[in-house]
Structure formats: C-alpha cells, structure tokens
Design an enzyme around this catalytic site. Structure first.
Site, mmCIF file in Angstrom:
data_model
loop_
_atom_site.group_PDB
_atom_site.id
_atom_site.type_symbol
_atom_site.label_atom_id
_atom_site.label_comp_id
_atom_site.label_asym_id
_atom_site.label_seq_id
_atom_site.Cartn_x
_atom_site.Cartn_y
_atom_site.Cartn_z
ATOM 1 N N HIS A 42 42.446 32.094 67.367
ATOM 2 C CA HIS A 42 42.486 30.991 66.389
ATOM 3 C C HIS A 42 41.145 30.844 65.680
ATOM 4 O O HIS A 42 40.804 29.750 65.231
ATOM 5 C CB HIS A 42 42.868 29.663 67.046
ATOM 6 C CG HIS A 42 44.053 29.755 67.954
ATOM 7 N ND1 HIS A 42 45.338 29.556 67.541
ATOM 8 C CD2 HIS A 42 44.138 30.098 69.274
ATOM 9 C CE1 HIS A 42 46.167 29.734 68.553
ATOM 10 N NE2 HIS A 42 45.464 30.079 69.620
ATOM 11 N N SER A 82 25.789 39.152 42.501
ATOM 12 C CA SER A 82 26.463 38.215 41.600
ATOM 13 C C SER A 82 25.768 38.257 40.249
ATOM 14 O O SER A 82 24.550 38.450 40.176
ATOM 15 C CB SER A 82 26.371 36.813 42.194
ATOM 16 O OG SER A 82 26.507 35.835 41.174
ATOM 17 N N LYS A 98 22.829 36.417 45.982
ATOM 18 C CA LYS A 98 24.079 36.859 46.581
ATOM 19 C C LYS A 98 24.123 38.340 46.929
ATOM 20 O O LYS A 98 23.616 39.191 46.208
ATOM 21 C CB LYS A 98 25.249 36.559 45.636
ATOM 22 C CG LYS A 98 25.505 35.087 45.446
ATOM 23 C CD LYS A 98 26.190 34.463 46.643
ATOM 24 C CE LYS A 98 27.553 35.012 46.750
ATOM 25 N NZ LYS A 98 28.614 34.064 46.755
ATOM 26 N N GLU A 105 36.428 43.139 50.844
ATOM 27 C CA GLU A 105 37.415 42.248 50.215
ATOM 28 C C GLU A 105 38.465 43.044 49.447
ATOM 29 O O GLU A 105 39.654 42.722 49.462
ATOM 30 C CB GLU A 105 36.716 41.279 49.263
ATOM 31 C CG GLU A 105 35.895 40.232 49.990
ATOM 32 C CD GLU A 105 34.989 39.449 49.047
ATOM 33 O OE1 GLU A 105 34.777 38.263 49.296
ATOM 34 O OE2 GLU A 105 34.481 40.021 48.063
ATOM 35 N N TYR A 146 72.520 60.979 43.165
ATOM 36 C CA TYR A 146 71.318 60.784 42.353
ATOM 37 C C TYR A 146 71.572 59.770 41.248
ATOM 38 O O TYR A 146 72.622 59.786 40.597
ATOM 39 C CB TYR A 146 70.846 62.114 41.721
ATOM 40 C CG TYR A 146 69.601 61.903 40.876
ATOM 41 C CD1 TYR A 146 68.336 61.907 41.454
ATOM 42 C CD2 TYR A 146 69.701 61.622 39.511
ATOM 43 C CE1 TYR A 146 67.198 61.661 40.690
ATOM 44 C CE2 TYR A 146 68.570 61.375 38.743
ATOM 45 C CZ TYR A 146 67.325 61.396 39.337
ATOM 46 O OH TYR A 146 66.203 61.145 38.597
#
Ligand code: ARG
Length: 461
Positions: free
Chosen positions: A160, A281, A287, A294, A321
């Site tokens: 968790h 950034s 940054k 990501e 097909y």
C-alpha cells in the site's frame, strides 16, 4: 492514372479504382517493412513450384534473379512504393512482372495474398521475438549485476506504499528478474506458435496444384506447417498473443519504472538516475526529471491499446479472410517497436542507477518495520499469533504516543505489554536481523538471495 489493366486483379473490372479508394485501402506505407520476408517467401515458393514441375527451371532462375534485384533496389532506397500498388505483396509482384515478363506472371500459382501475408507476418514476428528475447535477457542480466553490486543493501519493502518490512535491495531486484524471466518464457512459447508455415493454404481452400508445402517450410526454416487452410488465412491469434505477452512485459517494466520515479523524488531519495537518462525543465532550473521511466510507464498503455485494437478487430469476423485483417499490422508493428525500445533503454538506464544505501537503510529502520518480527518473537515464545499481533499493535500505539522508537523502550516497558518479552527481544529489533531471519524459501534472507543468484547464474543458456 490507375487504369484497369494496371491491377493484377483488374480482369473483371471495367472501371478504374477511384483514387480515394486506392488511398483508403492501401497498406503499402506500413507493410513495406515486410519486404524482405515477402521476397524470401516468394523465392522459396518459386523453388518449390519448379521442383514440382509447375514452372520450369528457367522460369525459377529468372524469378529468383528478378526478386534478388528488387531486394537490392529496395535496400538501396531506389524502389518506389506507390499507393496504387496497394500492398507490399502486389508491389513486388508487379515490379517482378515488369522486369521479367511472363516468368514473373507464373509466381503467384498455388498461393494467394491471404496465405502470403500470413507467411510474411509470421516470418517478421519470429525474427522480432528472437530480438526481443535477446534484449529481455540482457535486461535480466543487468538486474543480476545490480543485485550483486548492491549485495547487503537494505530498504523498506512496501505494501500500500506504506513501509511494511525491510528487505534486501537484491531481493527486490530479483523479483523483477523473476517477472522478466516468465516474460521471456512466454515470448519463447509464443514464438513456437508463430513459427508455423501457412503458405499453400492459398485463398482459403488450399490449391489444386501439386505443391509441396513441407519443402517450402524447410527452405524457410519453419519446423511445422499449418493443418487447416481456412484457419491459416483467417486467424491472427498469434498476433494477439504476441501483443498480450508484450503487454505483460510492458506492465512489468512500467512498475519498475514507477518505483524509480517515486524513489528518485526529493522525498525518498533512494536512487539517483544518471544525468544521461533524465531531462530538465524548460522553466525550472533545478529540475531533473525521470522522463525515460515515465515514458516507459506511459507506453505500457499504448501497447495495451494495440492489443485491444487487434482483439476487437478480430472478434466479429466471419470466416475466412476479410480485409479488416489488414488492420493487424500497425498495432503489431507499434507493439514491437515500443516494447523493443523500452526494454533496450531500461536495460541501459538500469546500469546507470545509483542507490542511496544510507537513505534506504534509515527508512528501513524506521516506521515500525520490525513490528511483525516482534510478533513472530512472541509466537516463538508460545503466544498465539492473533494475541501477539494485538500486543505489538498496542506497543506501536504506545510508541507513537510517547514519540519513541521501539528499540529504545526498556525491557520493563516491553514486559508491561507481555510477560513473554525478555532481553533477547532487542536482537529482533535490528533491521539486519529482520532481513536475514526470513529464511523461508523465497524469503529475503541473504542466504536465500545469494543461493538464488547462484542458481540463476548456473542455468544453461
Ligand atoms: N494487404 C492485405 C493484408 O494485409 C493482404 C491480403 C489482401 N488479400 C485480399 N484478398 N485482399 O491483409
């Protein structure tokens, strides 16, 4: 102009195809990537036709030479792919006929584009699967290397996303190794089902010509031929299966990346991803963003989309097909490209991770991560687990209230909660003890983890 004479199938048509229809139905702009397989398949087919006496030896030679010349042209970038040629199969056949005349016109005997396209996709996909397996095994090797380098590093394990129990970083890394190992196994199993030779199924019914399908299979290094012509031209389960296997692989990589994203935050600081694998950034000078991780996470969704596209395209198709099947290629190509690039870059990035051992250890020691060990301590003293759980729960609440960590409590304090506590409880409050006591098979003890690494390294392959 696309006059009726120009289409190989134009015989029964009196009007030319509308330009917009040509553009709409064409797949050549994406299926051109199958050119090499299409040519290899055609060469094998021509050899078989001549061996069976369906075409002459001379025609075979002319056809093979012509196909090789087309291959060279394509590889030199000199071949013009035109939408009016519809797809790669017709473009190559048309070029062959333009080059060799009558001989080229004999190539399509005993086959159809329906079995031809299945052959090409199977040849393409088996090659790609082999390459993906290769990248996945490199990724697995880099995890093992990291696990060895981080031998002894302890971090909190989470459930968790709350600190749960301390574990070895190597154990965590090996968890991903296991997942990727199954992905690799699934890829190999999928490869077996892809590696089946459909040519000779022709349009749907097979052919009346005396073809030798097994011979074509041998030439193209297929261990098996398909056993039902209708199945062979109409199903793309092998495409869907591959994309599903790729989806699982993406899901595993995505979860690893998610941990890296979280761990590289200022709040966690468990890991530093090297500058080379992060981006900055455009506005905030401080940054350093984990964009690669990501993007891998984001691209997992894209591969799932490819899977849903193929499954949905297939589900209502009448036998056999249907042109809908042409829509299998872009999702397939996209899934292949995506999974390959993600696995490749993740493998490189993994080699450039710097783990912050102190931060990890500190986090593993706090947050009452040893509470379960204290409960197990009481169990060893004969206390029923449910009772032990309650006792330790009350101990935790007490510590929170007094703003003290468990290891600094006095023995008298412990004994107020249960008479079973003795001096040896303090050993159970050490993070190293918590890790290395987990000797159950598959648990995080150092002994287990080293054994597993030894096992893995000893495996053939
Ligand atoms: N481009 C087609 C595909 O990808 C090849 C097969 C076309 N067959 C046909 N009967 N129109 O499916």
């Amino acid at each position: 102009m696309s006059g009726k004479q120009k289409k190989p199938w134009g015989g029964r048509f009196s009007q030319p195809t509308a330009k917009m229809v040509e553009a709409f139905t064409a797949s050549i702009h994406f299926d051109k990537r199958l050119y090499r397989y299409d040519i290899e398949g055609s060469i094998a087919h021509a050899r078989m036709l001549s061996k069976q006496g369906i075409i002459s030896k001379k025609d075979e030679r002319v056809i093979v030479k012509g196909l090789m010349a087309i291959l060279a042209e394509i590889e030199k970038g000199r071949f013009a792919f035109k939408p009016e040629d519809e797809d790669i199969h017709m473009a190559i056949e048309k070029a062959l006929i333009a080059m060799t005349g009558e001989a080229g016109g004999k190539l399509h005997a005993g086959r159809s584009r329906n079995d031809q396209v299945s052959l090409d996709v199977r040849m393409y996909l088996r090659d790609e699967i082999r390459q993906i397996v290769e990248i996945v095994s490199r990724l697995k090797a880099s995890l093992i290397e990291l696990a060895c380098k981080e031998d002894g590093t302890i971090l909190p394990g989470y459930t968790h996303l709350q600190r749960a129990q301390p574990v070895l970083l190597a154990h965590y890394l090996l968890a991903y190794w296991e997942m990727l190992d199954r992905d690799e196994e699934r890829l190999c199993e999928c490869h077996q089902r892809v590696n089946i030779m459909p040519l000779g199924s022709a349009a749907l019914a097979g052919t009346g010509l005396p073809v030798d399908r097994a011979y074509v299979a041998r030439l193209l290094k297929f261990p098996e031929i398909s056993h039902n012509s209708m199945d062979a031209v109409s199903d793309r389960d092998f495409v869907a299966e591959f994309i599903f296997v790729a989806s699982l692989l993406m899901m595993h990589m995505s979860r690893f990346c998610e941990d890296l994203v979280i761990w590289s935050t200022g709040e966690f600081q468990f890991v530093e991803i090297s500058d080379a694998f992060t981006t900055g950034s455009s506005i905030m000078p401080q940054k350093k963003n984990p964009d690669v991780a990501e993007l891998i996470r984001g691209k997992a969704g894209r591969v799932y989309g490819d899977l849903i596209a193929v499954l949905t395209m297939m589900k209502g198709l009448p036998m056999t097909y249907n042109r809908d099947l042409q829509e299998d290629k872009e999702p397939l190509f996209d899934a292949v490209d995506t999974v390959k690039s993600c696995a490749h870059i993740l493998c490189e990035m993994a080699g450039h991770l710097k783990f912050n051992r102190e931060k990890m250890l500190k986090a593993a020691s706090g947050g009452f991560s040893m509470a379960t060990d204290v409960a197990e301590y009481l169990v060893m003293k004969g206390v029923p687990f449910r009772e032990a759980h309650k006792v330790v729960g009350r101990l935790v609440a007490y510590c929170i209230e007094k703003k003290r960590d468990m290891p600094v409590l006095t023995l008298a304090e412990f004994r107020r909660f249960h008479r079973g506590f003795e001096q040896d409880i303090y050993a159970f409050l050490k993070v190293e003890h918590a890790v290395h006591s987990k000797k159950s098979h598959g648990g995080t003890s150092k002994k287990n983890v080293s054994l597993r690494i030894k096992d893995i390294r000893g495996r053939k392959k």
